[in-house]
Design an enzyme around this catalytic site. Structure first.
Site, short mmCIF file in Angstrom:
data_model
loop_
_atom_site.label_atom_id
_atom_site.label_comp_id
_atom_site.label_asym_id
_atom_site.label_seq_id
_atom_site.Cartn_x
_atom_site.Cartn_y
_atom_site.Cartn_z
N TRP A 101 1.85 -8.60 -6.36
CA TRP A 101 0.88 -7.65 -6.91
C TRP A 101 0.87 -7.66 -8.43
O TRP A 101 -0.19 -7.63 -9.06
CB TRP A 101 1.11 -6.24 -6.37
CG TRP A 101 0.68 -6.13 -4.94
CD1 TRP A 101 1.48 -5.83 -3.87
CD2 TRP A 101 -0.63 -6.34 -4.40
NE1 TRP A 101 0.74 -5.86 -2.71
CE2 TRP A 101 -0.55 -6.17 -3.01
CE3 TRP A 101 -1.86 -6.67 -4.97
CZ2 TRP A 101 -1.66 -6.30 -2.16
CZ3 TRP A 101 -2.98 -6.81 -4.13
CH2 TRP A 101 -2.85 -6.62 -2.75
N ASP A 171 1.46 0.26 -11.79
CA ASP A 171 0.86 0.23 -10.45
C ASP A 171 1.85 0.90 -9.50
O ASP A 171 2.92 0.36 -9.22
CB ASP A 171 0.61 -1.23 -10.05
CG ASP A 171 -0.03 -1.36 -8.68
OD1 ASP A 171 -0.15 -0.33 -7.97
OD2 ASP A 171 -0.39 -2.48 -8.31
N LYS A 195 -1.82 3.79 0.89
CA LYS A 195 -0.42 3.57 1.23
C LYS A 195 0.28 4.90 1.43
O LYS A 195 0.76 5.23 2.49
CB LYS A 195 0.30 2.77 0.13
CG LYS A 195 -0.40 1.53 -0.40
CD LYS A 195 -0.45 0.38 0.53
CE LYS A 195 -1.27 -0.83 0.17
NZ LYS A 195 -1.11 -1.44 -1.11
#
Ligand SMILES: *Cc1c(COP(=O)(O)O)cnc(C)c1O
Length: 359
Positions: A101, A171, A195
């Site tokens: 990511w 993030d 999430k």
């Protein structure tokens, strides 16, 4: 019956929240319509939206000089929106690289500026780890420092918040609200909702006010934090249902005792699962202990031919979505806030039974 769901995202939601949404679905608070059918500018909807923000501010103790934005496009759109808003005139930024990511984020940023990549992955006794702060070199003149606090696919999590004079951008897609966090250390925090917050379609951005004014003037208004802040995240129609449902999750979290209380449970869940993996010769986790994610637990078996069978039998036992990310294989259990301790206990029981039958 509801199964135990270990999906990495869109992920498990609290059953109590879904029941409440179900009750309110057809006729929201006696108004004769569902929340999805309401104008986002109606007083009723605006109250729902404001309550969600107020509850999130309470949960995360967000200082007043931060804006909370409820946006769309997922964390992935933020990979572009962040450089477009924050790079400023000299167009330089630091990006820490720890996995898939953070790499996607920096690749996107490279389209807009001069990106200094800081490799922070390392090996300790054959396990993947994150380098200590003292081994990382940040620039003096970068507009910000970006990192992914928890690498969802690798199951690799920072055990420190990087210290820097640069605005810190993180993030937090898979770890927001899982553990206490000092928001004041950050310039900007972002997270896709699917999430650890609510349904897909909503992206949270928490940004310090002094960072709002450096956007590239050519960018679309929808991507401009200053414009979204000025319009209470309603430059256009927001993702109203996801915002509402996330608000119910925030209420649920407050009822559980807030982030400190859920963090305790999260630590218990992680300890149970990692403890079992470490006690077994059959399963392995590839991450050094200090950097093991408390949210995403990847594991493998020595004989990878057994992986498909594991996932299939788990499913038959109402333990869903345990296959690893398609890019890495193996197995992964995501144990977000909404996954109860009983689910992890049921998983460990199944893993133990499976090991005994297949060792
Ligand atoms: C899931 C995830 C993303 C991507 O999120 P989208 O909302 O699908 O764009 C980005 N970063 C991290 C850490 C993630 O876990």
């Amino acid at each position: 019956m509801r199964a135990y769901n270990f999906c990495a995202g869109p992920a498990s939601l609290p059953t109590a929240v879904l029941e409440r949404a179900q009750q309110e679905m057809l006729d929201w608070h006696g108004k004769g319509l569902s929340i999805m059918e309401m104008s986002h500018r109606s007083a009723d909807y605006v109250a729902v939206a404001e309550k969600a923000e107020a509850d999130l501010r309470k949960l995360m103790n967000i200082p007043e000089n931060y804006k909370v934005l409820f946006l769309q496009g997922g964390a992935s759109l933020q990979f572009s929106a962040i450089p477009l808003n924050l790079l400023g005139k000299n167009k330089k930024a630091d990006y820490i690289h720890t996995g898939i990511w953070s790499e996607k984020a920096l690749k996107e940023a490279q389209r807009y500026g001069d990106i200094h990549v800081i490799e922070a992955g390392t090996q300790v006794d054959g396990k993947l780890a994150i380098k200590a702060q003292s081994e990382l070199q940040f620039s003096n003149d970068a507009a910000y420092l970006h990192y992914a606090e928890n690498e969802t696919i690798g199951g690799l999590q920072f055990d420190y918040v990087p210290e820097t004079h640069l605005p810190l951008v993180s993030d937090l897609s898979s770890s927001i609200l899982s553990a206490p966090l000092d928001v004041s250390k950050f310039g900007l925090i972002y997270a896709g909702a699917q999430k650890n917050i609510g349904p897909a379609g909503l992206t949270l951005v928490i940004v310090r006010e002094d960072l709002l004014d450096q956007a590239n003037p050519e960018i679309p208004s929808i991507l401009k934090y200053a414009a979204q802040a000025k319009n209470d995240s309603m430059v256009n129609t927001p993702s109203t249902y996801a915002w509402y449902l996330s608000g119910l999750v925030f209420e649920w979290l407050l009822e559980q005792g807030g982030v400190d209380a859920i963090h305790k449970i999260n630590l218990e869940k992680a300890k149970l699962l990692y403890g079992y993996i470490d006690s077994s010769d059959f399963y392995q986790n590839p991450i050094a202990i200090p950097n093991r994610s408390i949210m995403n637990v990847p594991f493998t078996v020595a004989n990878s031919d057994l992986e498909k069978l594991f996932v299939k039998e788990a499913e038959a036992n109402h333990l869903l979505n345990l296959a690893g990310h398609r890019s890495v294989g193996g197995m992964r259990a995501s144990i977000y806030n909404a996954v109860p301790l009983e689910a992890v206990q049921a998983l460990v029981n199944f893993m133990d039974d499976f090991a005994k039958r297949n060792a």
